[in-house]
Structures are given as structure tokens and as C-alpha cells.
Design a protein around this motif. Structure first.
Motif, PDB file in Angstrom:
ATOM      1  N   GLY A  20       0.811  -1.201   0.000  1.00  0.00           N
ATOM      2  CA  GLY A  20       0.000   0.000   0.000  1.00  0.00           C
ATOM      3  C   GLY A  20       0.842   1.246   0.000  1.00  0.00           C
ATOM      4  O   GLY A  20       1.800   1.355   0.739  1.00  0.00           O
ATOM      5  N   CYS A  21       0.482   2.221  -0.811  1.00  0.00           N
ATOM      6  CA  CYS A  21       1.175   3.490  -0.828  1.00  0.00           C
ATOM      7  C   CYS A  21       0.165   4.607  -0.819  1.00  0.00           C
ATOM      8  O   CYS A  21      -0.954   4.440  -1.273  1.00  0.00           O
ATOM      9  CB  CYS A  21       2.059   3.620  -2.081  1.00  0.00           C
ATOM     10  N   SER A 172      -4.835 -11.760   4.720  1.00  0.00           N
ATOM     11  CA  SER A 172      -5.588 -10.896   5.631  1.00  0.00           C
ATOM     12  C   SER A 172      -4.759  -9.685   6.031  1.00  0.00           C
ATOM     13  O   SER A 172      -5.272  -8.567   6.151  1.00  0.00           O
ATOM     14  CB  SER A 172      -5.999 -11.675   6.884  1.00  0.00           C
ATOM     15  N   LEU A 173      -3.472  -9.915   6.225  1.00  0.00           N
ATOM     16  CA  LEU A 173      -2.576  -8.829   6.604  1.00  0.00           C
ATOM     17  C   LEU A 173      -2.455  -7.803   5.486  1.00  0.00           C
ATOM     18  O   LEU A 173      -2.516  -6.587   5.731  1.00  0.00           O
ATOM     19  CB  LEU A 173      -1.204  -9.409   6.942  1.00  0.00           C
ATOM     20  N   ASN A 174      -2.307  -8.279   4.259  1.00  0.00           N
ATOM     21  CA  ASN A 174      -2.194  -7.381   3.115  1.00  0.00           C
ATOM     22  C   ASN A 174      -3.435  -6.505   2.970  1.00  0.00           C
ATOM     23  O   ASN A 174      -3.355  -5.308   2.701  1.00  0.00           O
ATOM     24  CB  ASN A 174      -1.986  -8.178   1.827  1.00  0.00           C
ATOM     25  N   PHE A 178      -3.731  -2.411   3.294  1.00  0.00           N
ATOM     26  CA  PHE A 178      -4.268  -1.596   2.201  1.00  0.00           C
ATOM     27  C   PHE A 178      -5.253  -0.560   2.733  1.00  0.00           C
ATOM     28  O   PHE A 178      -5.174   0.632   2.414  1.00  0.00           O
ATOM     29  CB  PHE A 178      -4.949  -2.502   1.169  1.00  0.00           C
ATOM     30  N   TRP A 179      -6.189  -1.010   3.573  1.00  0.00           N
ATOM     31  CA  TRP A 179      -7.193  -0.089   4.097  1.00  0.00           C
ATOM     32  C   TRP A 179      -6.625   0.813   5.183  1.00  0.00           C
ATOM     33  O   TRP A 179      -7.052   1.976   5.317  1.00  0.00           O
ATOM     34  CB  TRP A 179      -8.395  -0.878   4.617  1.00  0.00           C
ATOM     35  N   ALA A 180      -5.666   0.320   5.943  1.00  0.00           N
ATOM     36  CA  ALA A 180      -5.031   1.175   6.960  1.00  0.00           C
ATOM     37  C   ALA A 180      -4.285   2.327   6.304  1.00  0.00           C
ATOM     38  O   ALA A 180      -4.234   3.442   6.838  1.00  0.00           O
ATOM     39  CB  ALA A 180      -4.081   0.346   7.824  1.00  0.00           C
ATOM     40  N   THR A 181      -3.691   2.070   5.132  1.00  0.00           N
ATOM     41  CA  THR A 181      -3.024   3.143   4.396  1.00  0.00           C
ATOM     42  C   THR A 181      -4.010   4.261   4.074  1.00  0.00           C
ATOM     43  O   THR A 181      -3.717   5.446   4.248  1.00  0.00           O
ATOM     44  CB  THR A 181      -2.425   2.605   3.084  1.00  0.00           C
ATOM     45  N   LYS A 182      -5.194   3.884   3.624  1.00  0.00           N
ATOM     46  CA  LYS A 182      -6.219   4.877   3.312  1.00  0.00           C
ATOM     47  C   LYS A 182      -6.649   5.633   4.571  1.00  0.00           C
ATOM     48  O   LYS A 182      -6.911   6.843   4.523  1.00  0.00           O
ATOM     49  CB  LYS A 182      -7.416   4.194   2.654  1.00  0.00           C
ATOM     50  N   ASP A 183      -6.731   4.935   5.694  1.00  0.00           N
ATOM     51  CA  ASP A 183      -7.071   5.607   6.949  1.00  0.00           C
ATOM     52  C   ASP A 183      -6.029   6.666   7.305  1.00  0.00           C
ATOM     53  O   ASP A 183      -6.370   7.784   7.705  1.00  0.00           O
ATOM     54  CB  ASP A 183      -7.156   4.578   8.085  1.00  0.00           C
ATOM     55  N   ILE A 184      -4.752   6.291   7.154  1.00  0.00           N
ATOM     56  CA  ILE A 184      -3.681   7.230   7.476  1.00  0.00           C
ATOM     57  C   ILE A 184      -3.719   8.442   6.552  1.00  0.00           C
ATOM     58  O   ILE A 184      -3.547   9.588   6.976  1.00  0.00           O
ATOM     59  CB  ILE A 184      -2.312   6.535   7.381  1.00  0.00           C
ATOM     60  N   VAL A 185      -3.954   8.193   5.274  1.00  0.00           N
ATOM     61  CA  VAL A 185      -4.041   9.291   4.309  1.00  0.00           C
ATOM     62  C   VAL A 185      -5.124  10.278   4.734  1.00  0.00           C
ATOM     63  O   VAL A 185      -4.976  11.496   4.610  1.00  0.00           O
ATOM     64  CB  VAL A 185      -4.318   8.756   2.893  1.00  0.00           C
ATOM     65  N   ALA A 186      -6.232   9.752   5.267  1.00  0.00           N
ATOM     66  CA  ALA A 186      -7.339  10.592   5.713  1.00  0.00           C
ATOM     67  C   ALA A 186      -7.097  11.183   7.089  1.00  0.00           C
ATOM     68  O   ALA A 186      -7.926  11.936   7.596  1.00  0.00           O
ATOM     69  CB  ALA A 186      -8.630   9.781   5.712  1.00  0.00           C
ATOM     70  N   VAL A 193      -5.045   1.988  13.319  1.00  0.00           N
ATOM     71  CA  VAL A 193      -4.518   1.154  14.406  1.00  0.00           C
ATOM     72  C   VAL A 193      -5.471   0.013  14.717  1.00  0.00           C
ATOM     73  O   VAL A 193      -5.066  -1.160  14.797  1.00  0.00           O
ATOM     74  CB  VAL A 193      -4.266   2.000  15.672  1.00  0.00           C
ATOM     75  N   LEU A 194      -6.752   0.315  14.889  1.00  0.00           N
ATOM     76  CA  LEU A 194      -7.715  -0.721  15.254  1.00  0.00           C
ATOM     77  C   LEU A 194      -7.857  -1.752  14.143  1.00  0.00           C
ATOM     78  O   LEU A 194      -7.979  -2.955  14.410  1.00  0.00           O
ATOM     79  CB  LEU A 194      -9.068  -0.093  15.566  1.00  0.00           C
ATOM     80  N   ARG A 195      -7.826  -1.314  12.900  1.00  0.00           N
ATOM     81  CA  ARG A 195      -7.948  -2.239  11.773  1.00  0.00           C
ATOM     82  C   ARG A 195      -6.827  -3.280  11.804  1.00  0.00           C
ATOM     83  O   ARG A 195      -7.050  -4.476  11.583  1.00  0.00           O
ATOM     84  CB  ARG A 195      -7.917  -1.466  10.463  1.00  0.00           C
ATOM     85  N   LEU A 196      -5.616  -2.838  12.072  1.00  0.00           N
ATOM     86  CA  LEU A 196      -4.471  -3.756  12.087  1.00  0.00           C
ATOM     87  C   LEU A 196      -4.435  -4.605  13.350  1.00  0.00           C
ATOM     88  O   LEU A 196      -4.160  -5.805  13.299  1.00  0.00           O
ATOM     89  CB  LEU A 196      -3.178  -2.959  11.937  1.00  0.00           C
ATOM     90  N   MET A 197      -4.730  -4.018  14.493  1.00  0.00           N
ATOM     91  CA  MET A 197      -4.682  -4.780  15.737  1.00  0.00           C
ATOM     92  C   MET A 197      -5.805  -5.811  15.821  1.00  0.00           C
ATOM     93  O   MET A 197      -5.667  -6.830  16.495  1.00  0.00           O
ATOM     94  CB  MET A 197      -4.743  -3.835  16.932  1.00  0.00           C
TER      95      MET A 197
END
Length: 315
Positions: A20-21, A172-174, A178-186, A193-197
């Protein structure tokens, strides 16, 4: 550009994932230190000279201030604290939500969970920083899930060990990255954090194999058997090299999982090739014979058989 990466680590053996970028929010800080990883200018800021006021101001004073800062963000582990927001990216509400969720993983899944945000890595890679942080907070033991949000630039990092390495699959990790990247961008660090944990909930709820003593098939069978027991019963599989008696370790995990006065914890120890059973109440009388048989199985390295003999006596 911001990159996420993860590590699949079992007994601190890593493998790298990059995924993810995205552009980082404008308010985030740009890299302050370079590391052994390639560091990118995620803030898009050009370097400029700084004047602290007055015509006689020089370039030396800002350098002196920078030299007074630690090269690497330091950790001060504290009981009941699972989030260390050194980079200051979490609001008070977000901090509480992330800390409460990591505490849930710590208690209900016996996962040594932590989240660390950093803005200074010094000459460390984010991967080395994550491993060092896990060692500092949890002495490198148990099944763990430690997320580093790297505000110094480059890659964020998810460290996994024990059951977290075995049960959190790469697909599942990938997807989570991907979605955590979008969260950070926003700018939504809490959701990232919650998505990954939340990947921690892919781990078993009753069988905690911190030592890699059991196969995934054996864990599934033992999970099913434990669910059929009356009351709360759980199983800890480990290798006790601490010098602390097995009964004391089993009791500490029992109280962590079920609270004082409740439940039963079975322990398999690969170090002594033996078993232990502790409870917040009275244990059934027939357990003594079952434990003798279970210890025979454990002495030959058949830990799944040992555990099943104890579980059958507790049904």
C-alpha cells in the motif's frame, strides 16, 4: 509516499511485507532522521534555514537544540499501558480506544499487544526498532502483536510472534494494510490502528501456543474440546526457561485470562516436558490420575495427547 510493512516472526524470525502506498497528510511531520531503510520525504517539505530572532542569530543554535533531543524515541513501559504515542498523532479519545482494544487482546487472547508511534528512529531501521520495543515492553516473550506507526518516514511495521505469526495469514494482513493506508491518508490514525490490531482476533481464544508445541490441526481439535468443558478452561503451551515454577506461571495466566477466583488453566511445558493445572477453585479428584498419564505423554513430546487427557478429566 508512505509504505506499510509487516513481519512474520516466530521466535523473533522475521519476513518482510511491503504493501500500500499513499500521500501522507500535510500536517504530519517530515522525516527527521535517516535509518538503514530508504527514507522518503513524506511531508513534501523543502529544507530551510531557521532564525531564532535578532540580527545576530546564527545557524548554530538550532543545531544545538536538535543535538539535545534523543536520537531515538524512548519507551517507558507501564502496567496497563499498551499505546505509546511518542509522535503525538492520537487524540485523547483515539488513544483511549486503541489502548482499551490492545488491553482486550492482552487479556482475552493472551496476546502481548502494543502500539508505538515514533518520530525519531536514529540509525535504527523500523524493523529493529519494533523488535527492540517488543523486547523492552514484553521481554521478547509470549505471543505478540506490536504495531509501529513510523512518523520518521518510510515504512510502518507490524511485528508478529508466537500464535500471531501462525494464525494471521498474509492475505488478511495485506488487506488490512491496504485499508489502513487509506485511513492514514485521511488522518484517521485510530481506524488504522484498530484495523491492524483486530487481526489478533484471528488467533485462538482458548489455546495459547506460545512455544510452537502444537500443529494448527491439533489446536483446532483442542479448541473444540475446551469449548465442551463446563466452565472456563484454557490451555497454555510454552517452554519455561525462566526458573519460575510452572504452577506460578500457569496461575498468572489464569488470573490474566479469567480474573481471580475463576476458570482453569492447563499448562504444557516443553522445557520440563511436563504439565500443570491450576484453578481458581477446587479441581476434580479424578484429575490426579489424568495428570500422571498426561505427564507420560508430555515426556515423550506428545503434547496434544497430554492436553486431551487433562481436558477429558475436566469435562
Amino acid at each position: 509516499m508512505r509504505k506499510f510493512s509487516s513481519v512474520l516472526a516466530l521466535s523473533l524470525v522475521f519476513s518482510l511485507f511491503l504493501g500500500g502506498c499513499g500521500e501522507k497528510p500535510a500536517e504530519s511531520s517530515s522525516p527527521s532522521e535517516s535509518s538503514s531503510e530508504a527514507v522518503e520525504d513524506v511531508g513534501g517539505h523543502e529544507s530551510s534555514e531557521i532564525s531564532l530572532g535578532g540580527e545576530e542569530s546564527s545557524q548554530e543554535e538550532p543545531a544545538t537544540i536538535a543535538e539535545s533531543l534523543p536520537d531515538v524515541d524512548e519507551l517507558e513501559p507501564a502496567e496497563g499501558t499498551y499505546v505509546y504515542d511518542n509522535a503525538g498523532v492520537l487524540s485523547g479519545e483515539a488513544f483511549s480506544a486503541c489502548n482499551d482494544y490492545a488491553g482486550h487482546l492482552y487479556k482475552d487472547y493472551l496476546i502481548n499487544a502494543a502500539v508505538v508511534t515514533v518520530k525519531r528512529l536514529g540509525d535504527k531501521s523500523v524493523y529493529d526498532y519494533a523488535a527492540d520495543a517488543y523486547n523492552e515492553i514484553y521481554s521478547g516473550r509470549g505471543s505478540g502483536l506490536l504495531l509501529v506507526i513510523n512518523e520518521a518516514g518510510g515504512s510502518d511495521y507490524l511485528f508478529r510472534s508466537g500464535s500471531c505469526a501462525a494464525f494471521i495469514d498474509d492475505d488478511s494482513l495485506n488487506t488490512a494494510f491496504f485499508w489502513a493506508t487509506k485511513d492514514i491518508v485521511a488522518g484517521d490514525y485510530q481506524s488504522a490502528v484498530l484495523r491492524l490490531m483486530q487481526l489478533g482476533e484471528m488467533c485462538p481464544e482458548r489455546v495459547f501456543d506460545n512455544g510452537g508445541l502444537l500443529t494448527s490441526e491439533e489446536i483446532a481439535q483442542l479448541e473444540e474440546a475446551l469449548e465442551s468443558c463446563e466452565g472456563d478452561v484454557a490451555l497454555l503451551a510454552t517452554s519455561n526457561g525462566t526458573g519460575t515454577p510452572n504452577e506460578d506461571i500457569a496461575r498468572s495466566y489464569l488470573e490474566r485470562r479469567f480474573g481471580q477466583g475463576n476458570g482453569i488453566m492447563i499448562m504444557l511445558d516443553a522445557q520440563s516436558k511436563s504439565t500443570a493445572v491450576v484453578s481458581g477453585g477446587e479441581l476434580p479428584s479424578e484429575l490426579g490420575k489424568a495428570k500422571t498419564e498426561a505427564d507420560k505423554s508430555a515426556s515423550s513430546g506428545n503434547y496434544a495427547e497430554a492436553a486431551m487427557k487433562l481436558i477429558e478429566a475436566l469435562k
